[in-house]
Design a protein around this motif. Structure first.
Motif, mmCIF file in Angstrom:
data_model
loop_
_atom_site.group_PDB
_atom_site.id
_atom_site.type_symbol
_atom_site.label_atom_id
_atom_site.label_comp_id
_atom_site.label_asym_id
_atom_site.label_seq_id
_atom_site.Cartn_x
_atom_site.Cartn_y
_atom_site.Cartn_z
ATOM 1 N N THR A 2 0.848 -1.204 0.000
ATOM 2 C CA THR A 2 0.000 0.000 0.000
ATOM 3 C C THR A 2 0.880 1.249 0.000
ATOM 4 O O THR A 2 1.515 1.572 0.995
ATOM 5 C CB THR A 2 -0.922 0.001 1.236
ATOM 6 O OG1 THR A 2 -1.712 -1.181 1.189
ATOM 7 C CG2 THR A 2 -1.827 1.218 1.250
ATOM 8 N N TYR A 6 -6.336 5.092 0.979
ATOM 9 C CA TYR A 6 -7.557 5.886 0.863
ATOM 10 C C TYR A 6 -8.770 5.027 1.165
ATOM 11 O O TYR A 6 -8.861 3.879 0.721
ATOM 12 C CB TYR A 6 -7.702 6.459 -0.565
ATOM 13 C CG TYR A 6 -9.070 7.062 -0.799
ATOM 14 C CD1 TYR A 6 -9.389 8.317 -0.286
ATOM 15 C CD2 TYR A 6 -10.064 6.361 -1.495
ATOM 16 C CE1 TYR A 6 -10.657 8.866 -0.468
ATOM 17 C CE2 TYR A 6 -11.339 6.910 -1.676
ATOM 18 C CZ TYR A 6 -11.625 8.159 -1.156
ATOM 19 O OH TYR A 6 -12.874 8.695 -1.321
ATOM 20 N N ASN A 7 -9.702 5.579 1.908
ATOM 21 C CA ASN A 7 -11.043 5.005 2.005
ATOM 22 C C ASN A 7 -12.010 6.167 2.200
ATOM 23 O O ASN A 7 -11.741 7.066 3.005
ATOM 24 C CB ASN A 7 -11.162 4.018 3.174
ATOM 25 C CG ASN A 7 -12.538 3.386 3.207
ATOM 26 O OD1 ASN A 7 -13.528 4.044 3.517
ATOM 27 N ND2 ASN A 7 -12.613 2.108 2.869
ATOM 28 N N ARG A 8 -13.123 6.148 1.471
ATOM 29 C CA ARG A 8 -14.030 7.315 1.511
ATOM 30 C C ARG A 8 -14.587 7.585 2.899
ATOM 31 O O ARG A 8 -14.922 8.712 3.235
ATOM 32 C CB ARG A 8 -15.147 7.157 0.480
ATOM 33 C CG ARG A 8 -16.131 6.034 0.748
ATOM 34 C CD ARG A 8 -17.017 5.816 -0.462
ATOM 35 N NE ARG A 8 -16.216 5.362 -1.603
ATOM 36 C CZ ARG A 8 -16.524 5.636 -2.867
ATOM 37 N NH1 ARG A 8 -17.566 6.367 -3.157
ATOM 38 N NH2 ARG A 8 -15.774 5.165 -3.843
ATOM 39 N N GLU A 9 -14.683 6.565 3.733
ATOM 40 C CA GLU A 9 -15.210 6.759 5.095
ATOM 41 C C GLU A 9 -14.241 7.540 5.988
ATOM 42 O O GLU A 9 -14.593 7.962 7.079
ATOM 43 C CB GLU A 9 -15.512 5.402 5.742
ATOM 44 C CG GLU A 9 -16.734 4.716 5.186
ATOM 45 C CD GLU A 9 -17.999 5.562 5.325
ATOM 46 O OE1 GLU A 9 -18.194 6.166 6.386
ATOM 47 O OE2 GLU A 9 -18.768 5.632 4.348
ATOM 48 N N LYS A 36 -5.843 6.968 -9.162
ATOM 49 C CA LYS A 36 -6.010 5.523 -8.947
ATOM 50 C C LYS A 36 -5.473 4.690 -10.112
ATOM 51 O O LYS A 36 -4.969 3.588 -9.889
ATOM 52 C CB LYS A 36 -7.458 5.170 -8.637
ATOM 53 C CG LYS A 36 -8.427 5.417 -9.744
ATOM 54 C CD LYS A 36 -9.827 5.009 -9.303
ATOM 55 C CE LYS A 36 -10.762 5.218 -10.461
ATOM 56 N NZ LYS A 36 -12.095 5.527 -10.117
ATOM 57 N N ASP A 42 -6.807 0.447 -5.216
ATOM 58 C CA ASP A 42 -8.225 0.408 -4.887
ATOM 59 C C ASP A 42 -8.383 1.035 -3.508
ATOM 60 O O ASP A 42 -7.395 1.298 -2.833
ATOM 61 C CB ASP A 42 -8.723 -1.042 -4.820
ATOM 62 C CG ASP A 42 -8.713 -1.677 -6.187
ATOM 63 O OD1 ASP A 42 -9.102 -0.997 -7.155
ATOM 64 O OD2 ASP A 42 -8.289 -2.853 -6.287
ATOM 65 N N GLU A 43 -9.631 1.212 -3.113
ATOM 66 C CA GLU A 43 -9.859 1.701 -1.753
ATOM 67 C C GLU A 43 -9.316 0.696 -0.743
ATOM 68 O O GLU A 43 -9.451 -0.516 -0.922
ATOM 69 C CB GLU A 43 -11.365 1.909 -1.504
ATOM 70 C CG GLU A 43 -11.848 3.250 -1.976
ATOM 71 C CD GLU A 43 -13.256 3.551 -1.499
ATOM 72 O OE1 GLU A 43 -13.476 3.635 -0.276
ATOM 73 O OE2 GLU A 43 -14.127 3.710 -2.359
ATOM 74 N N TYR A 44 -8.720 1.219 0.303
ATOM 75 C CA TYR A 44 -8.163 0.367 1.362
ATOM 76 C C TYR A 44 -9.310 -0.157 2.230
ATOM 77 O O TYR A 44 -10.224 0.597 2.584
ATOM 78 C CB TYR A 44 -7.197 1.202 2.203
ATOM 79 C CG TYR A 44 -6.407 0.394 3.184
ATOM 80 C CD1 TYR A 44 -5.257 -0.282 2.784
ATOM 81 C CD2 TYR A 44 -6.815 0.286 4.511
ATOM 82 C CE1 TYR A 44 -4.528 -1.042 3.697
ATOM 83 C CE2 TYR A 44 -6.093 -0.472 5.419
ATOM 84 C CZ TYR A 44 -4.955 -1.126 4.998
ATOM 85 O OH TYR A 44 -4.240 -1.883 5.890
ATOM 86 N N PRO A 45 -9.307 -1.456 2.583
ATOM 87 C CA PRO A 45 -10.431 -1.990 3.376
ATOM 88 C C PRO A 45 -10.542 -1.336 4.751
ATOM 89 O O PRO A 45 -9.578 -1.332 5.523
ATOM 90 C CB PRO A 45 -10.089 -3.475 3.526
ATOM 91 C CG PRO A 45 -8.926 -3.736 2.631
ATOM 92 C CD PRO A 45 -8.271 -2.441 2.294
ATOM 93 N N LEU A 46 -11.728 -0.818 5.022
ATOM 94 C CA LEU A 46 -11.963 -0.107 6.283
ATOM 95 C C LEU A 46 -11.716 -1.024 7.493
ATOM 96 O O LEU A 46 -11.211 -0.589 8.527
ATOM 97 C CB LEU A 46 -13.410 0.392 6.286
ATOM 98 C CG LEU A 46 -13.758 1.567 7.172
ATOM 99 C CD1 LEU A 46 -12.907 2.782 6.861
ATOM 100 C CD2 LEU A 46 -15.239 1.909 7.046
ATOM 101 N N ALA A 117 -5.834 5.334 10.853
ATOM 102 C CA ALA A 117 -5.366 5.261 9.464
ATOM 103 C C ALA A 117 -4.012 5.956 9.313
ATOM 104 O O ALA A 117 -3.151 5.492 8.550
ATOM 105 C CB ALA A 117 -6.399 5.890 8.537
#
Ligand SMILES: [Zn+2]
Length: 332
Positions: A2, A6-9, A36, A42-46, A117
């Motif tokens: 990684t 990034y994660n939108r949350e 991206k 991809d988005e990182y798993p929350l 994070a």
């Protein structure tokens, strides 16, 4: 591997809580969408992000503050102070509970996860040599609590958690946000293992008229401070380079360097308080590459966080830097 987290949350989403601060939740999303493909991420798993707990918060903050912050009622007062939501007359400002979708106290969990994070990005910085977290950078929070839109100090908490876990011994915090990294400076004032450098507007922070003699939040110098006066933009890069050279001469090379990569010195930044420093888009890229190559040359692990940046154009600064790194194969 990684290299960009990034994660939108993890975006601030201030409007959701009725807070009217122009950091848009779309800021990090716009950066993510821009980079991206080139970064192949991809988005990182929350669920992989730790939510920091009381013992983590105590690494940088007083027990009085931490207990208050983790208490539902106490957290309200802390958040109102941090986001400056009440004016001197006691009237709500920059805050409209009527448009809130969630109570303000729900922010506490979110902030603990955002700080988690930042910590996670530091562990990738150590593993990969480089990681950019599209969030984080709450550099104004001091020992006794949050201020200046920064509820807790994710930076120093994360570094001290790495120290506690025996993953690092020493660190540098290189803060290029338009505002002084005064929280990191205050928390680490007696800590020789963490060295702070801050280049910032000479005027405009602390906020005009704020009482600096307040013991709770008194201002301490960073190990190296580089104030930039009005109309000194043409000297910015030169002064930053001098400061970095001083840092590497005076202090041992650390196990990790944390870059507080505020984009608010950008001339298109919309926060009124950042009007004292106006760098062009090209100067902003030069700034970021100067810091990146300086650390690369020293062979130091780097973790970068976003910190301040306001209005619809701030994403451009992060996007251009990260795109450049990948396109030039500086990181892969
Ligand atoms: Zn700032």
């Amino acid at each position: 591997m990684t290299k960009v987290l990034y994660n939108r949350e993890l975006a601030p989403q201030f409007m959701k809580y009725g807070i009217l601060i122009p950091i848009k939740a779309e800021r990090s999303l716009s950066v993510f969408n821009s980079i991206k493909d080139v970064a192949q991420i991809d988005e990182y798993p929350l669920e992989n992000i730790p939510v920091l707990d009381k013992s983590d918060l105590l690494l940088a903050h007083s027990s009085k503050f931490v207990e208050n912050f983790l208490d539902e009622k106490g957290s309200l007062a802390e958040l109102i102070q941090t986001y400056e939501l009440v004016d001197k007359q006691g009237v709500f400002c920059r805050y409209n509970p009527d448009i809130a979708q969630e109570p303000l106290s729900n922010m506490v969990f979110k902030v603990r996860r955002q700080a988690g994070a930042t910590y996670q990005a530091m562990t990738y910085g150590l593993k990969n040599g480089f990681c950019f977290f599209l969030g984080g950078g709450m550099h104004h929070a001091m020992i006794e609590g949050g201020r200046g839109f920064c509820p807790i100090n994710d930076l120093i908490i994360g570094l001290r958690k790495l120290q506690k876990d025996n993953k690092i011994k020493t660190a540098w915090v290189i803060d290029v946000d338009a505002h002084m990294g005064d929280g990191c400076a205050e928390i680490t004032k007696d800590d020789e293992t963490i060295t702070t450098l801050s280049i910032h507007m000479a005027k405009g922070w602390p906020l005009d008229g704020e009482d600096n003699s307040n013991d709770k939040f008194s201002i301490h110098p960073s190990d190296i401070d580089i104030p930039i006066n009005n109309n000194e933009e043409h000297l910015y890069l030169e002064k930053l380079e001098q400061g970095l050279n001083q840092l590497s001469k005076q202090y041992p090379i650390p196990d990790i360097a944390l870059v507080v990569n505020g984009s608010d010195p950008y001339e298109k930044d919309e926060l009124p308080g950042t009007r004292f420093l106006n760098l062009t888009k090209e100067q902003m890229l030069e700034r970021d590459l100067l810091v990146y190559h300086f650390l690369k040359k020293l062979n130091t692990n780097q973790t970068w966080v976003m910190s301040g940046g306001y209005g619809p154009y701030s994403y451009e600064i992060y996007a251009q830097f990260i795109t450049y790194l990948f396109e030039k194969n500086f990181i892969d």
